[in-house]
Design a protein around this motif. Structure first.
Motif, short mmCIF file in Angstrom:
data_model
loop_
_atom_site.label_atom_id
_atom_site.label_comp_id
_atom_site.label_asym_id
_atom_site.label_seq_id
_atom_site.Cartn_x
_atom_site.Cartn_y
_atom_site.Cartn_z
N GLN A 151 40.67 36.67 20.95
CA GLN A 151 39.40 35.96 20.72
C GLN A 151 38.38 36.51 21.70
O GLN A 151 38.66 36.56 22.90
CB GLN A 151 39.62 34.45 20.95
N LEU A 152 37.23 36.94 21.19
CA LEU A 152 36.24 37.57 22.09
C LEU A 152 35.45 36.55 22.89
O LEU A 152 35.35 36.63 24.10
CB LEU A 152 35.29 38.47 21.29
N ARG A 153 34.85 35.56 22.19
CA ARG A 153 33.93 34.65 22.88
C ARG A 153 34.51 33.23 22.98
O ARG A 153 34.94 32.66 21.98
CB ARG A 153 32.60 34.58 22.13
N TYR A 154 34.50 32.70 24.19
CA TYR A 154 34.91 31.32 24.43
C TYR A 154 33.67 30.50 24.75
O TYR A 154 32.96 30.80 25.72
CB TYR A 154 35.91 31.25 25.61
N LEU A 155 33.41 29.50 23.93
CA LEU A 155 32.28 28.61 24.20
C LEU A 155 32.73 27.63 25.26
O LEU A 155 33.85 27.11 25.19
CB LEU A 155 31.88 27.88 22.92
N ALA A 156 31.88 27.38 26.25
CA ALA A 156 32.28 26.48 27.33
C ALA A 156 31.24 25.38 27.50
O ALA A 156 30.08 25.66 27.78
CB ALA A 156 32.44 27.28 28.63
N GLY A 157 31.66 24.17 27.31
CA GLY A 157 30.75 23.02 27.40
C GLY A 157 30.38 22.54 26.01
O GLY A 157 30.23 23.34 25.09
N ARG A 158 30.20 21.22 25.92
CA ARG A 158 29.87 20.63 24.61
C ARG A 158 28.55 21.16 24.08
O ARG A 158 28.36 21.37 22.89
CB ARG A 158 29.80 19.09 24.71
N ASP A 159 27.58 21.38 24.98
CA ASP A 159 26.27 21.88 24.54
C ASP A 159 26.39 23.27 23.92
O ASP A 159 25.77 23.56 22.90
CB ASP A 159 25.26 21.87 25.70
N ALA A 160 27.23 24.12 24.50
CA ALA A 160 27.41 25.48 23.95
C ALA A 160 28.07 25.39 22.57
O ALA A 160 27.66 26.08 21.63
CB ALA A 160 28.25 26.33 24.90
N GLU A 161 29.06 24.51 22.46
CA GLU A 161 29.75 24.36 21.17
C GLU A 161 28.78 23.86 20.10
O GLU A 161 28.75 24.36 18.97
CB GLU A 161 30.91 23.38 21.29
N GLN A 162 27.98 22.86 20.48
CA GLN A 162 27.03 22.27 19.53
C GLN A 162 25.97 23.29 19.10
O GLN A 162 25.65 23.41 17.92
CB GLN A 162 26.36 21.07 20.20
N THR A 163 25.45 24.04 20.06
CA THR A 163 24.43 25.05 19.74
C THR A 163 25.00 26.10 18.79
O THR A 163 24.36 26.50 17.82
CB THR A 163 23.92 25.72 21.03
N ALA A 164 26.23 26.53 19.07
CA ALA A 164 26.85 27.58 18.23
C ALA A 164 27.03 27.05 16.81
O ALA A 164 26.76 27.77 15.83
CB ALA A 164 28.19 27.98 18.83
N GLN A 165 27.44 25.81 16.70
CA GLN A 165 27.67 25.22 15.38
C GLN A 165 26.37 25.08 14.59
O GLN A 165 26.28 25.45 13.44
CB GLN A 165 28.32 23.85 15.57
N GLU A 166 25.33 24.56 15.29
CA GLU A 166 24.03 24.37 14.62
C GLU A 166 23.46 25.71 14.17
O GLU A 166 22.93 25.84 13.07
CB GLU A 166 23.03 23.71 15.58
N ARG A 167 23.57 26.71 15.04
CA ARG A 167 23.00 28.01 14.72
C ARG A 167 23.71 28.64 13.51
O ARG A 167 23.09 29.27 12.66
CB ARG A 167 23.12 28.93 15.95
N LEU A 168 25.00 28.42 13.44
CA LEU A 168 25.79 28.96 12.32
C LEU A 168 25.42 28.23 11.03
O LEU A 168 25.20 28.84 9.98
CB LEU A 168 27.28 28.76 12.64
N GLN A 169 25.33 26.90 11.11
CA GLN A 169 25.02 26.10 9.92
C GLN A 169 23.60 26.37 9.41
O GLN A 169 23.37 26.51 8.22
CB GLN A 169 25.14 24.61 10.23
N GLU A 170 22.64 26.43 10.35
CA GLU A 170 21.23 26.52 9.95
C GLU A 170 20.79 27.95 9.70
O GLU A 170 19.81 28.19 9.01
CB GLU A 170 20.34 25.92 11.04
#
Ligand SMILES: NC(=O)c1ccc[n+]([C@@H]2O[C@H](COP(=O)([O-])OP(=O)(O)OC[C@H]3O[C@@H](n4cnc5c(N)ncnc54)[C@H](OP(=O)(O)O)[C@@H]3O)[C@@H](O)[C@H]2O)c1
Length: 275
Positions: A233-252
């Motif tokens: 796995q290349l990228r590890y998201l760290a912190g709830r904010d990073a996870e949330q941002t990654a998810q929103e960016r992917l969805q939107e």
């Protein structure tokens, strides 16, 4: 056999927390920092050795790495040293721009380069680099900082193919906000006309919309996971904010995400007016 991690920027924040965590898990830690003489905590701990390293100094990097690998085994290199340059680009001096790039980006590239022949020869090893939530999304008034962190993600993904030839891995830890010395250590370029943007951004930061501040130990745990889970796995998201941002960016989608952030900063589109 006891494993060893080499950590840059180990004098404070995430680097120091990671050094303590790995030490507590039974690892040997080489804690690299600019001023080892000032360190009062890590030098009290068993199996932590301090070394002097300014990551913008290429000859010091090469000499330090050479002397370490001549005497001991290294399993993981954690490229973590970095700081933020804030403010408007037009007001940043050339020196501020180069210093930001040489620390956050060139420093990582040089440290990685110095360790590659060693990892290649033993056909084992792992690089982990601290990037940021702003290594895959963005925020205003820190364009050069964002550029260094995006560049590190690209660098890591690209070199992952080359290193895999020799069984060497590379990963990034894209952290959300961290309660560390980062904000105090920031440099600012200024720019009065941008103050309105700075104020709107301040509001988004205080209400947790742009990022949140995570405990440093929580982010260090993600570094430990990346070092030990054996995942491709290349990228590890760290912190709830990073996870949330990654998810929103992917969805939107990247454009909608960016436009929505601009709207929350009360900035009009530069494309509204017909040319
Ligand atoms: N804090 C956040 O919100 C946040 C969020 C995402 C990512 N990050 C990233 O996390 C990493 C660690 O930052 P932190 O939050 O732990 O901040 P920090 O507490 O300020 O620690 C930064 C570390 O980097 C070192 N450093 C800075 N410039 C250096 C240089 N030229 N050569 C060698 N060491 C240098 C500092 O050393 P000195 O003690 O000598 O200054 C310190 O040990 C950075 O790469 C940062 O970009 C931080």
């Amino acid at each position: 056999m006891q494993k060893t991690i080499f950590i840059t920027g180990a004098s404070a924040g995430l680097g120091k927390a990671t050094a303590k965590l790995f030490q507590s898990k039974g690892w040997n830690v080489i804690a690299a920092m600019r001023n080892p003489a000032k360190e009062t905590e890590l030098n009290q701990l068993e199996n932590i050795n301090l070394v002097s390293l300014e990551v913008t100094n290429v000859s010091q990097i090469n000499e330090t790495v050479k002397s370490i690998i001549a005497h001991q085994n290294v399993d993981v290199v954690f490229n973590n040293a970095g700081y933020g340059l804030g403010g408007a680009l037009e007001y940043a001096t050339d020196e501020q721009i180069l210093q930001q790039i040489e620390t956050n980006l060139t420093g990582v590239i040089r440290v990685t380069k110095a360790f590659i022949p060693y990892f290649k020869q033993k056909e084992a090893g792992l690089f982990i680099t601290t990037t940021s939530v702003f290594g895959f999304s963005s925020c205003p008034l820190s364009s050069v900082y964002n550029a260094t962190k995006w560049a590190l993600e690209g660098f890591s993904e690209s070199i992952s193919y080359d290193l895999a030839l020799f069984n060497v891995g590379i990963k990034t830890v894209a952290s959300g906000g961290i309660k560390s010395n980062f904000v105090n250590a920031m440099q600012f370029a200024g720019g009065k006309e941008y103050e309105v943007l700075n104020e709107s951004m301040g509001k988004l930061i205080s209400n947790g919309q742009l990022f949140q501040f995570n405990e440093v130990e929580e982010i260090a745990e993600v570094v430990y996971k990346a070092a030990t889970d054996g995942k491709d796995q290349l990228r590890y998201l760290a912190g709830r904010d990073a996870e949330q941002t990654a998810q929103e960016r992917l969805q939107e989608g990247a454009d909608n995400f960016r436009i929505k952030l601009r709207q929350s900063l009360h900035i009009k589109s530069p494309f509204e007016r017909t040319l």
